[in-house]
Enzyme design. Sequence first.
Site, PDB file in Angstrom:
ATOM      1  N   GLU B  48       5.723  12.348 -16.219  1.00  0.00           N
ATOM      2  CA  GLU B  48       4.499  11.598 -16.106  1.00  0.00           C
ATOM      3  C   GLU B  48       4.333  10.413 -17.099  1.00  0.00           C
ATOM      4  OE1 GLU B  48       2.347  12.150 -13.844  1.00  0.00           O
ATOM      5  OE2 GLU B  48       2.970  14.278 -12.996  1.00  0.00           O
ATOM      6  N   ASN B  52       4.072   6.401 -15.956  1.00  0.00           N
ATOM      7  CA  ASN B  52       2.791   5.523 -16.242  1.00  0.00           C
ATOM      8  C   ASN B  52       3.223   4.269 -17.153  1.00  0.00           C
ATOM      9  OD1 ASN B  52       1.038   7.431 -15.323  1.00  0.00           O
ATOM     10  ND2 ASN B  52       0.128   8.400 -17.603  1.00  0.00           N
ATOM     11  N   ARG B 106      -1.877   6.995  -6.058  1.00  0.00           N
ATOM     12  CA  ARG B 106      -2.000   7.524  -7.213  1.00  0.00           C
ATOM     13  C   ARG B 106      -3.114   8.846  -7.296  1.00  0.00           C
ATOM     14  NH1 ARG B 106       2.402   5.836  -8.440  1.00  0.00           N
ATOM     15  NH2 ARG B 106       2.557   7.948  -9.311  1.00  0.00           N
TER      16      ARG B 106
HETATM   17  N1  LIG Z   1       1.215   3.756 -20.683  1.00  0.00           N
HETATM   18  C1  LIG Z   1      -0.032   3.224 -20.134  1.00  0.00           C
HETATM   19  N2  LIG Z   1      -0.326   1.975 -20.301  1.00  0.00           N
HETATM   20  C2  LIG Z   1      -1.349   1.543 -19.506  1.00  0.00           C
HETATM   21  N3  LIG Z   1      -2.457   2.231 -19.021  1.00  0.00           N
HETATM   22  C3  LIG Z   1      -1.998   3.613 -18.848  1.00  0.00           C
HETATM   23  C4  LIG Z   1      -0.834   4.119 -19.265  1.00  0.00           C
HETATM   24  N4  LIG Z   1      -0.881   5.458 -19.083  1.00  0.00           N
HETATM   25  C5  LIG Z   1      -2.013   5.745 -18.380  1.00  0.00           C
HETATM   26  N5  LIG Z   1      -2.904   4.643 -18.397  1.00  0.00           N
HETATM   27  C6  LIG Z   1      -4.102   4.439 -17.585  1.00  0.00           C
HETATM   28  O1  LIG Z   1      -4.605   5.749 -17.517  1.00  0.00           O
HETATM   29  C7  LIG Z   1      -4.956   6.075 -16.077  1.00  0.00           C
HETATM   30  C8  LIG Z   1      -4.896   7.747 -15.782  1.00  0.00           C
HETATM   31  O2  LIG Z   1      -3.455   8.033 -16.036  1.00  0.00           O
HETATM   32  P1  LIG Z   1      -2.957   9.323 -15.147  1.00  0.00           P
HETATM   33  O3  LIG Z   1      -1.315   9.258 -15.161  1.00  0.00           O
HETATM   34  O4  LIG Z   1      -3.811  10.337 -15.481  1.00  0.00           O
HETATM   35  O5  LIG Z   1      -3.279   8.870 -13.745  1.00  0.00           O
HETATM   36  P2  LIG Z   1      -2.453   7.725 -12.524  1.00  0.00           P
HETATM   37  O6  LIG Z   1      -1.089   7.394 -13.341  1.00  0.00           O
HETATM   38  O7  LIG Z   1      -3.477   6.942 -12.349  1.00  0.00           O
HETATM   39  O8  LIG Z   1      -2.146   8.795 -11.637  1.00  0.00           O
HETATM   40  P3  LIG Z   1      -0.869   9.688 -11.295  1.00  0.00           P
HETATM   41  O9  LIG Z   1      -0.243  10.112 -12.759  1.00  0.00           O
HETATM   42  O10 LIG Z   1      -1.507  11.070 -10.676  1.00  0.00           O
HETATM   43  O11 LIG Z   1       0.019   9.074 -10.338  1.00  0.00           O
HETATM   44  C9  LIG Z   1      -4.137   5.304 -15.306  1.00  0.00           C
HETATM   45  O12 LIG Z   1      -4.589   5.121 -13.921  1.00  0.00           O
HETATM   46  C10 LIG Z   1      -3.957   3.865 -16.209  1.00  0.00           C
HETATM   47  O13 LIG Z   1      -5.061   3.264 -15.939  1.00  0.00           O
HETATM   48 MG   LIG Z   2       0.142   8.762 -14.002  1.00  0.00          MG
END
Ligand SMILES: Nc1ncnc2c1ncn2[C@@H]1O[C@H](COP(=O)(O)OP(=O)(O)OP(=O)(O)O)[C@@H](O)[C@H]1O
Ligand SMILES: [Mg+2]
Lengths: 104, 147
Positions: B48, B52, B106
């Site tokens: 995860e 990200n 996502r």
């Molecule tokens: N390393 C990162 N850099 C920049 N923004 C991030 C980062 N990690 C998370 N985010 C932000 O936090 C939000 C939530 O992250 P999360 O992993 O919970 O959901 P997602 O990545 O959008 O979906 P999924 O993980 O279910 O595919 C993301 O949509 C993004 O905007």
């Molecule tokens: Mg994610």
Amino acid sequence: MAVKISSSPMRVTVSLSGEIDHHNAAVIRMEADEAIQSKLAPNVRLDFDEVTFMDSSAIGFVLGRYRIVESYGGNVEVINLTRRQFAMMKLAGLENVVKLKTKK
Amino acid sequence: MKPINKMILKTDSRSINESFARICVSAFAAQLDPDIEELSDVKTAVSEAVTNCIVHAYPNKVGEIIIKVFIYENRTVKISIKDKGRGIEDVKKAMEPLYTTLGGERAGLGFAVMESFCDRISVKSTVGKGTTVNLTKIFASRTYENE
Ligand SMILES: Nc1ncnc2c1ncn2[C@@H]1O[C@H](COP(=O)(O)OP(=O)(O)OP(=O)(O)O)[C@@H](O)[C@H]1O
Ligand SMILES: [Mg+2]
């Protein structure tokens, strides 16, 4: 990672195997959607029996297929989930929109 | 407390490296002899955080992902996953289940999955500078049956 498709007039079954992550999801999605959209079967079954790993990308994959199948009035079921996969899908509230079945 | 072992991994934010990174970290954590479920927890949480970095931190380019793993005596493993990408404006909001800035396919569940599979998670982020996710996993003590 591999996708196997089988179909009857009433059902398209997409059997997945290997690891479902963001990298693999793109190919899985393409192959699944090709079958789903050419058949428009009332029932789409996603078989997780041979899935050895998944992260939230697999949840996004199921949700995406649900949206497509729902748009033409069909329903989706996800079968042969491990308890862990089942718990992850429930994190997303998926049990409210698709039928989730665990492995025997 | 001092770690008894450590590992550092630096890799490109290419999606092909998602499986490499999670396998690498779980292989290192395996020296604590966790059970299969616990090792899957680590694998999933790392997947995860690394994903990200690839999709959110460096949306249209390839950047660096730096992963550090520390092992402690009390069956504890600490993992930090760092990028020097876009950063997160509102970390609390980003961590809410189902919150996503990307939509499409996502689910917005990455942080929720990390939380449910780890004992502790903290996120530090500065817009324009990058993000560090710190995960702590404590493996249950194993009782060995006598032969
Ligand atoms: N390393 C990162 N850099 C920049 N923004 C991030 C980062 N990690 C998370 N985010 C932000 O936090 C939000 C939530 O992250 P999360 O992993 O919970 O959901 P997602 O990545 O959008 O979906 P999924 O993980 O279910 O595919 C993301 O949509 C993004 O905007
Ligand atoms: Mg994610």
